[in-house]
Design an enzyme around this catalytic site. Structure first.
Site, short mmCIF file in Angstrom:
data_model
loop_
_atom_site.label_atom_id
_atom_site.label_comp_id
_atom_site.label_asym_id
_atom_site.label_seq_id
_atom_site.Cartn_x
_atom_site.Cartn_y
_atom_site.Cartn_z
CE1 TYR A 36 -5.29 -0.96 -4.28
CE2 TYR A 36 -5.60 -3.64 -4.33
CZ TYR A 36 -5.45 -2.49 -3.62
OH TYR A 36 -5.06 -2.50 -2.10
CB VAL B 227 -0.06 -5.93 4.23
CG1 VAL B 227 -1.33 -5.40 5.01
CG2 VAL B 227 -0.29 -5.99 2.52
CE1 TYR C 35 -4.97 1.83 4.50
CE2 TYR C 35 -3.37 0.62 5.72
CZ TYR C 35 -3.78 1.04 4.55
OH TYR C 35 -2.84 1.01 3.06
CE LYS D 125 -4.06 0.91 -0.99
NZ LYS D 125 -4.77 0.42 0.23
CB SER E 54 -0.77 0.16 1.31
OG SER E 54 -2.30 -0.73 1.02
N1 GLN Z 1 -2.37 -5.28 -1.77
C1 GLN Z 1 -2.90 -5.00 -0.31
C2 GLN Z 1 -4.42 -5.40 -0.47
O1 GLN Z 1 -5.13 -4.77 -1.22
C3 GLN Z 1 -2.76 -3.81 0.24
C4 GLN Z 1 -2.80 -3.79 1.51
C5 GLN Z 1 -1.91 -2.99 2.56
O2 GLN Z 1 -0.57 -2.99 2.02
N2 GLN Z 1 -2.41 -2.15 3.57
O3 GLN Z 1 -4.87 -6.07 0.36
#
Ligand code: GLN
Length: 304
Positions: free
Chosen positions: A188, A258, A240, A66, A63
């Site tokens: 994505y 993650v 988050y 992003k 993430s």
């Molecule tokens: N690719 C992961 C997902 O969509 C990204 C989530 C994350 O890193 N918090 O679940």
């Protein structure tokens, strides 16, 4: 200040956390990563670089990527993208479906998965060759042509991507995805599969500590105001349902993934990244969070 010594102290003082938390197991490729890696890297805007541990080993930034897709979308379209995604903290998990339906398909912010899917959809509509152009953009920020997607990670996430698939369909049903669900998800998953080392990550994020100007090329990719707002979103939404905790303990805008990576910036000063794959229940690196907390506590360097 002796930054190298600060980093070494952090390694020693967080070592006892090595066995806490679990690697992300809902993405089979990530479940294979050993939990005992630890790397940390600090790039200062004055050109200095400090690092220790597994700072040169590449990992899945997940993430954290992003931030790149959002920055690219803001650079292309400016504020108009916020008609389709909000700028409020969600207080829910990154992959939660709960708010999305009763808020009629407008994701709370661009960093929860639903928001990132909308941003990716915007890029798909705007770019001729989205995957290639995104990669070129990230390579430019990184000053490194070797940054790449990991196809195994992207494929592995797709196979078990039930929640993201549900979310993309829900967005589509609310009219907030303009491209095919399948295409949005593919892009994505590729985005999330980008790999970098701590050193590459902290160097790349210097642009956000530098009012949107890439330090090594002097190119401006965001206006000062856009860079300020991107940092504000990292501060309020980058973790988050743990964004408040991160702000409280670390006091820097940042973004987690993650894969166990976290990167944080102090505008006009530095970019700092850390990698430790074992996560807490909210999907953020246990040792990484503590390492960043120790850094701002020991140095007194934070936005507050
Ligand atoms: N690719 C992961 C997902 O969509 C990204 C989530 C994350 O890193 N918090 O679940």
């Amino acid at each position: 200040m002796n930054f190298q010594q600060v980093l070494e102290e952090i390694v020693a003082e967080t070592a006892s956390l090595e066995k806490e938390g679990n690697v992300a197991n809902y993405i089979p490729e990530l479940a294979k990563v050993s939990p005992d890696h630890f790397g940390i890297s600090l790039h200062l805007l004055n050109g200095k670089h400090y690092r220790t541990g597994d700072s040169e080993m590449r990992f899945s930034i997940q993430s954290i990527a992003k931030v790149f897709s959002l920055s690219m979308a803001i650079g292309l379209l400016g504020e108009s993208i916020f008609q389709r995604v909000d700028v409020e903290p969600s207080g829910t998990a990154f992959n939660s479906l709960l708010q999305l339906d009763y808020e009629e398909g407008i994701p709370r912010n661009p960093f929860i998965n639903a928001g990132a899917l909308v941003v990716v959809d915007i890029l798909l509509s705007e770019l001729k060759d989205p995957q290639k152009e995104l990669l070129q953009y990230v390579r430019k920020l990184a000053g490194n042509q070797e940054i790449n997607f990991n196809d195994y990670v992207a494929a592995s996430e797709k196979v078990e991507g039930y929640r993201n698939i549900a979310m993309a369909n829900l967005l589509k049903s609310h009219g907030n995805l303009h491209n095919k669900v399948e295409d949005v998800l593919d892009f994505y998953f590729r985005l999330c599969s980008i790999e970098m080392s701590c050193s590459e990550l902290s160097k790349t994020f210097l642009v956000y500590a530098h009012h949107g100007r890439i330090p090594h090329t002097r190119e401006k990719i965001l206006t000062k105001s856009q860079a300020k707002r991107l940092n504000a979103l990292m501060q309020t939404c980058g973790f988050y349902d743990e964004a408040g905790e991160f702000s409280y303990k670390v006091g820097l805008p940042g973004k987690s993934g993650v894969g166990g990576g976290i990167v944080a910036v102090l505008p006009e000063k530095f970019s700092l990244s850390v990698w430790s794959p074992a996560l807490n229940k909210k999907g953020n690196s246990v040792r990484g969070m503590k390492a960043l907390e120790l850094f701002t506590t020991k140095t007194g360097l934070s936005v507050f």
